[in-house]
Design a protein around this motif. Structure first.
Motif, PDB file in Angstrom:
ATOM      1  N   VAL A  11     -23.976  19.391 -39.014  1.00 42.99           N
ATOM      2  CA  VAL A  11     -23.077  19.220 -40.137  1.00 42.99           C
ATOM      3  C   VAL A  11     -23.380  20.049 -40.913  1.00 42.99           C
ATOM      4  CG1 VAL A  11     -22.368  17.573 -41.680  1.00 42.99           C
ATOM      5  CG2 VAL A  11     -23.018  16.791 -39.363  1.00 42.99           C
ATOM      6  N   GLU A  12     -22.560  20.758 -41.631  1.00 43.03           N
ATOM      7  CA  GLU A  12     -22.974  21.741 -42.785  1.00 43.03           C
ATOM      8  C   GLU A  12     -22.615  21.117 -44.093  1.00 43.03           C
ATOM      9  OE1 GLU A  12     -23.910  24.896 -43.446  1.00 43.03           O
ATOM     10  OE2 GLU A  12     -24.698  24.614 -41.355  1.00 43.03           O
ATOM     11  N   GLY A  13     -23.501  20.944 -44.934  1.00 41.07           N
ATOM     12  CA  GLY A  13     -23.345  20.596 -46.448  1.00 41.07           C
ATOM     13  C   GLY A  13     -22.196  21.104 -46.956  1.00 41.07           C
ATOM     14  N   GLY A  14     -21.391  20.344 -47.749  1.00 46.84           N
ATOM     15  CA  GLY A  14     -20.218  21.132 -48.511  1.00 46.84           C
ATOM     16  C   GLY A  14     -18.984  21.347 -47.650  1.00 46.84           C
ATOM     17  N   ASN A  53     -22.193  11.385 -45.964  1.00 50.16           N
ATOM     18  CA  ASN A  53     -23.307  11.600 -46.829  1.00 50.16           C
ATOM     19  C   ASN A  53     -23.989  13.011 -46.998  1.00 50.16           C
ATOM     20  OD1 ASN A  53     -23.081   9.087 -48.128  1.00 50.16           O
ATOM     21  ND2 ASN A  53     -24.421   8.061 -46.776  1.00 50.16           N
ATOM     22  N   ILE A  54     -23.944  13.447 -45.581  1.00 49.02           N
ATOM     23  CA  ILE A  54     -24.646  14.851 -45.196  1.00 49.02           C
ATOM     24  C   ILE A  54     -23.800  15.954 -45.989  1.00 49.02           C
ATOM     25  CG2 ILE A  54     -25.645  16.555 -43.481  1.00 49.02           C
ATOM     26  CD1 ILE A  54     -26.128  14.207 -41.549  1.00 49.02           C
ATOM     27  N   VAL A  55     -22.705  15.605 -45.705  1.00 52.02           N
ATOM     28  CA  VAL A  55     -21.685  16.803 -46.170  1.00 52.02           C
ATOM     29  C   VAL A  55     -21.668  16.642 -47.873  1.00 52.02           C
ATOM     30  CG1 VAL A  55     -19.232  17.340 -46.315  1.00 52.02           C
ATOM     31  CG2 VAL A  55     -20.324  16.749 -44.123  1.00 52.02           C
ATOM     32  N   ALA A  56     -21.773  15.525 -48.325  1.00 53.66           N
ATOM     33  CA  ALA A  56     -21.485  15.421 -49.935  1.00 53.66           C
ATOM     34  C   ALA A  56     -22.887  15.743 -50.319  1.00 53.66           C
ATOM     35  CB  ALA A  56     -21.171  14.176 -50.130  1.00 53.66           C
ATOM     36  N   HIS A  57     -24.353  15.461 -49.697  1.00 55.32           N
ATOM     37  CA  HIS A  57     -25.467  15.480 -50.667  1.00 55.32           C
ATOM     38  C   HIS A  57     -26.320  16.638 -50.252  1.00 55.32           C
ATOM     39  CE1 HIS A  57     -24.299  12.007 -52.636  1.00 55.32           C
ATOM     40  NE2 HIS A  57     -23.998  11.236 -51.526  1.00 55.32           N
ATOM     41  N   ALA A  58     -26.378  16.866 -48.645  1.00 59.31           N
ATOM     42  CA  ALA A  58     -27.428  17.640 -48.259  1.00 59.31           C
ATOM     43  C   ALA A  58     -26.986  19.121 -48.104  1.00 59.31           C
ATOM     44  CB  ALA A  58     -27.886  17.051 -46.893  1.00 59.31           C
ATOM     45  N   SER A  77     -30.451  13.712 -39.554  1.00 64.50           N
ATOM     46  CA  SER A  77     -31.358  14.255 -40.022  1.00 64.50           C
ATOM     47  C   SER A  77     -30.894  15.275 -41.183  1.00 64.50           C
ATOM     48  CB  SER A  77     -32.387  14.531 -39.113  1.00 64.50           C
ATOM     49  OG  SER A  77     -33.637  15.233 -39.873  1.00 64.50           O
ATOM     50  N   ASP A  78     -31.220  15.311 -42.220  1.00 61.44           N
ATOM     51  CA  ASP A  78     -30.794  16.283 -43.093  1.00 61.44           C
ATOM     52  C   ASP A  78     -31.777  17.142 -43.982  1.00 61.44           C
ATOM     53  OD1 ASP A  78     -30.877  15.239 -45.740  1.00 61.44           O
ATOM     54  OD2 ASP A  78     -29.153  13.826 -45.295  1.00 61.44           O
ATOM     55  N   GLN A 133     -33.613  10.923 -42.995  1.00 68.10           N
ATOM     56  CA  GLN A 133     -33.459  10.398 -41.690  1.00 68.10           C
ATOM     57  C   GLN A 133     -32.841   9.191 -41.716  1.00 68.10           C
ATOM     58  OE1 GLN A 133     -36.495  11.899 -42.653  1.00 68.10           O
ATOM     59  NE2 GLN A 133     -35.328  13.675 -42.036  1.00 68.10           N
ATOM     60  N   VAL A 134     -31.642   8.984 -40.881  1.00 65.45           N
ATOM     61  CA  VAL A 134     -31.029   7.794 -40.692  1.00 65.45           C
ATOM     62  C   VAL A 134     -30.781   7.513 -39.223  1.00 65.45           C
ATOM     63  CG1 VAL A 134     -28.767   6.450 -41.010  1.00 65.45           C
ATOM     64  CG2 VAL A 134     -29.578   8.144 -42.760  1.00 65.45           C
TER      65      VAL A 134
END
Lengths: 146, 463
Positions: A11-14, A53-58, A77-78, A133-134
């Protein structure tokens, strides 16, 4: 011996354009495995929240999915800013998405509580400044009524 | 209840209205490529429909260049035994004729065909709109409630989105309410039931299938289904012979604006307050339902989902262009009141209210690889390893619509790995003998594909 299936997603942030691709894929797999639709829905919602959440924050993250005949285990895991106060983030009404991100239509404002509601087991660890980590575990056989 | 087995319906037989005429089928695979549920395969040179996957949407019918896909229908002769022969007609039927032909003239022609009465089914739409609004405001209404109007969408949800069956609004569509109403009206007048024949002019195959094996209903009240394209031809033939007299307009009350627009895109959603979306086109509907399953889209009051683009104006049995048909109906509706008094007056609302409900709609998922999860997982692993050997170009030469579909077919023992032209099993074993190759291809595509007969460009070519 029981089968174990393993899937991985990056997953890529943004990358809002592709947000939700992993949860959509996992949903299709569970349907093919004849998992009850209520269980599929719960997994899809929990994973979607975590993925967005990963996309929006990490900055970036990875998702590992393991399915055996009884349950699905998802680890996300981000690398990102982390969550300073997980207990606060778990409170109903608190959204991990900024108001701006919510206005964009991602993270409908339910955040982590929604993730918790839709998982049988949810464990979040976070190191502020490093990442989050979730772990989500759901039973694939419906054991109680929802 | 053992839910593990509940969704598999291999043993249940669902009536399908789309049939392949084996004489006409050239095995060209056009249909296989457009089927939204991947229900079609080519075997022995002919298209074969997998019944548990087919939703009767008719996309195959649209693209068949050989007119080999046919829609089952009841012959007009079946109306004869009934003393009261009622034509239940949707407004799109009238929308397909030239504006120069009056509504009255068309109705006269229909009566000439042997019907004793005409009832425009959307005369019940105003009543249905009222009931929909009541349901949407009630506590039992789920979020993103889906209209039960389009029969192909109902089947799509059963087959591909079993988790959404509980969000379908359990209210019958106008044609079923019209049937209830007309039957009640006649029996109240003392007409014996066996003298009443209710015949629906259908714009689509899905509605035929739905009436022959109803979803969420015990048994349909409709006696028979007549295909719109064949009545269209007969009506125009009668009109061209002239000598028909227009009946007075009072004899055929109009359904009003609500009714006329009902079968067009946004025709239902326009009556709903709040967030109501209308989506047409089977591909668009599938995309949206995927999204609805994946994400939280927030509060949605109502979803109008139609399999055909431009909704019923684009039905496979509607003649002419869907945009022109819709245009004519929009123009007609523009000058009307929402509800026409005549169309509402005679409804026995209390009676209809007791019968308007659909019973619970059951999922019949075609997705599961096996009812046993362990076995399903084993099959999925095999599919994954097959996918890594298959070329991934979805050429369809194996007779399955995609490499993924072939891999699934192989695991379900409905195809063999060597059907693939890239020969995943043989590639490591050297080349296949030419004769074996020919035999393999003719098993899928038929022997004719290797001769000049019946193909474009040869001596028999009629084009």
């Amino acid at each position: 011996m029981d089968q174990v299936m393993h899937f991985e997603y990056a997953v890529e942030g943004g990358d809002f354009f592709n947000a939700g691709a992993a949860s959509s894929n996992v949903k299709k797999i569970l349907k093919k495995l004849n998992v009850d639709s209520h269980v599929v829905k719960r997994v899809a919602v929990a994973l979607y929240e975590a993925e967005v959440n990963i996309v929006a924050h990490a900055y970036r993250g990875k998702i590992w999915v393991d399915i055996d005949g009884r349950r699905i285990k998802i680890i996300l895991s981000d690398e990102g800013p982390g969550i300073p106060d997980i207990d606060l983030a778990m409170k109903a009404g608190y959204s991990t998405a900024s108001p701006r991100v919510r206005e964009m239509g991602f993270g409908a404002g339910m955040g982590l509580p929604n993730m918790k509601k839709n998982s049988d087991h949810l464990h979040i660890t976070s190191a502020p400044g490093k990442g989050t980590q979730v772990e989500i575990i759901n039973e694939l056989y419906e054991s109680h009524a929802f | 209840m053992n839910y593990m087995n509940r969704t598999l319906s291999e043993t249940e037989n669902f009536y399908h209205a789309l049939l392949i005429n084996m004489e006409l089928c050239a095995g060209c695979s056009h249909c296989m490529r457009v089927c939204p549920t991947e229900a079609i395969r080519i075997r022995d040179g002919k298209a074969v429909i997998r019944e548990n996957k087919c939703i009767d949407c008719g996309e195959c019918f649209r693209v068949c260049p050989s007119s080999a896909i046919q829609v089952a229908e009841d012959d007009l002769a079946t109306i004869k035994p009934f003393r009261h022969r009622i034509a239940l007609i949707p407004s799109v039927f009238f929308g397909q004729f030239s504006r120069k032909l009056s509504h009255e003239l068309i109705c006269s022609a229909i009566l000439q065909l042997g019907f004793t009465e005409i009832y425009e089914i959307e005369r019940t739409a105003g009543f249905l709109a009222e009931k929909q609004r009541e349901y949407l405001q009630s506590g039992e209404c789920p979020n993103a409630a889906i209209s039960a109007y389009c029969p192909a969408v109902l089947r799509l949800i059963q087959v591909k989105f079993p988790g959404l069956v509980d969000t379908i609004i359990p209210l019958k569509p106008p044609v079923d309410i019209a049937a209830l109403h007309v039957k009640k009206l006649l029996t109240d007048r003392g007409v014996p039931e066996e003298e009443i024949g209710l015949f629906y002019f259908t714009p689509c195959a899905a509605k035929i299938a739905a009436l022959k094996s109803p979803v969420g209903e015990e048994k349909s009240l409709i006696t028979g289904v007549v295909n719109m394209n064949s009545v269209y031809n007969q009506v125009l033939t009668l009109i061209s012979q002239e000598g028909l007299r227009d009946k007075s307009p009072e004899a055929f009350p109009s359904p009003g604006k609500t009714g006329i627009l009902w079968a067009l895109t946004h025709g239902e959603a326009r009556n709903i307050e709040g967030r109501a979306l209308s989506i047409d086109g089977i591909g668009n509907v599938i995309d949206f339902l995927e999204k609805l399953e994946d994400e939280d889209l927030g509060r949605i009051n109502f979803l109008e989902l139609r399999a055909c683009e431009q909704s019923c104006a684009g039905g496979i049995l509607v003649s002419g262009n869907r945009f022109l048909t819709a245009e004519k109906l929009y123009k007609q509706a523009a000058g009307m009141n929402e509800l026409v008094k005549n169309s509402e007056l005679t409804l026995d609302k209390a009676y209809l209210e007791r019968h308007i409900r659909l019973s619970k709609i059951q999922p019949r998922s075609s997705l599961a690889l096996d009812s046993d999860m362990q076995k399903a997982m084993e099959k999925m692993q095999r599919i994954r390893s097959l996918m890594s050997a298959l070329p991934g170009i979805d050429c369809g030469a194996c007779g399955s619509p995609s490499c993924q579909a072939l891999a699934e077919d192989i695991v379900k023992e409905e195809a063999e790995p060597y059907y693939c032209v890239f020969k995943p099993e043989y590639s490591s074993l050297g080349t296949m003998h030419y004769k074996d190759e020919l035999y393999r291809m003719s098993m899928i595509w038929g022997k004719e594909k290797f001769s000049k007969i019946k193909k474009k460009g040869n001596d028999n070519d009629r084009e």
